[in-house]
Design an enzyme around this catalytic site. Structure first.
Site, PDB file in Angstrom:
ATOM      1  N   HIS A 121      12.246  10.934  88.857  1.00 31.96           N
ATOM      2  CA  HIS A 121      11.971   9.622  89.454  1.00 31.96           C
ATOM      3  C   HIS A 121      12.912   8.534  88.941  1.00 31.96           C
ATOM      4  O   HIS A 121      13.287   8.507  87.779  1.00 31.96           O
ATOM      5  CB  HIS A 121      10.515   9.220  89.194  1.00 31.96           C
ATOM      6  N   ASP A 122      13.304   7.667  89.850  1.00 30.36           N
ATOM      7  CA  ASP A 122      14.074   6.450  89.553  1.00 30.36           C
ATOM      8  C   ASP A 122      15.506   6.711  89.109  1.00 30.36           C
ATOM      9  O   ASP A 122      16.186   5.795  88.653  1.00 30.36           O
ATOM     10  CB  ASP A 122      13.362   5.593  88.491  1.00 30.36           C
ATOM     11  N   GLY A 139      13.631  10.895  83.984  1.00 28.96           N
ATOM     12  CA  GLY A 139      13.475   9.673  84.757  1.00 28.96           C
ATOM     13  C   GLY A 139      14.443   8.578  84.351  1.00 28.96           C
ATOM     14  O   GLY A 139      14.868   8.479  83.199  1.00 28.96           O
TER      15      GLY A 139
END
Length: 262
Positions: A121-122, A139
């Site tokens: 994520h991200d 992440g």
């Protein structure tokens, strides 16, 4: 519709250009948008608020746009954005972003993503990147343009890897890797500059020499980092051909919240 295999499951609401190809047993969710020329192989799952650009190829068994592996995630409508002309090989996993960051995981253009790569994520990936088999990004990792990660490289969350940097096989990156630098080992340490990669991308011999001199200032001169940055600025002002590259290196080193590999 002849480009979509009859066993594929395309949810109402999904937006696929008429030229998109979808293989057998692939599942595409209602909030997915896929642009012209993209080819999706068999047994791929694409879900969430996911946008995929033009002329990508996604091979079999990929998981694209799944929820982030983050205990704080509470089903917010975060996103995954994939650019154009990416090759995404077998068993790749790309997760959506979280509201704790910008809410989006972003993959740029012309990237070569090999089998079993995980992008958490991200993460923010630039262009013309190569991620070899089993490279794993935690992440919030940022990769600059033309980065090459060797097979089984692991990158700690919130790390940044600068443009034209490279990691060796099984490198474990826990701090930022400056542009142009090669990192190797567990934990990863600097191992020179990515000279061969720079040659292939058209850097002149003089530019490579100046970057190598800058590397020695940071890693071989025994100068404290503040003094090394000052020396890089002096070199930048005196360089006729490599000033922009030296500036990129200096600014990266100066703005590194996790600190650079040493």
């Amino acid at each position: 519709m002849s480009r979509i295999h009859p066993t594929a499951v395309i949810a109402p609401g999904a937006q696929l250009d008429s030229s998109v190809e979808v293989g057998p047993f692939t599942v595409i969710g209602p909030d997915v948008r896929i642009d012209a020329g993209t080819r999706i192989g068999p047994h791929v799952v694409i879900e969430g608020h996911t946008t995929i650009g033009r002329d990508n190829q996604i091979f079999q068994f990929g998981s694209i746009g799944a929820a982030p592996q983050d205990k704080k995630y509470a089903d917010e409508p975060t996103r995954l954005e994939i650019g154009d002309r990416n090759s995404i090989r077998e068993f790749v996993t790309f997760n959506r972003g979280t509201v704790q960051d910008g809410g989006v995981t972003r993959i740029g253009n012309d990237n070569w993503i090999m089998a079993y790569v995980h992008v958490a994520h991200d993460c923010q990936l630039g262009n013309d990147i190569i991620l070899a088999n089993n490279a794993t990004l935690a992440g919030h990792v940022h990769l600059g343009d033309h980065v090459f990660l060797g097979g089984f490289t692991t990158v700690h969350q919130f790390c940044r890897i600068g443009a034209h940097a490279m990691t060796a096989f099984t490198a474990a990156v826990s701090q930022d890797v400056p542009p142009f630098v090669t990192a190797a080992g567990n934990r990863a340490v600097p191992a020179g500059i990515n000279s061969e990669g720079l040659k292939r991308r058209g850097f002149s011999s003089e530019q490579i020499m100046e970057i190598k001199r800058a590397y020695k200032v940071i890693y071989r001169s025994s100068l404290p980092l503040d003094q090394a940055r000052q020396e890089l600025e002096r070199m930048e002002q005196q360089s006729a051909t490599a000033a922009a590259h030296l500036r990129t290196l200096r600014e990266f080193v100066s703005d590194s919240p996790r600190g650079i590999i040493r």
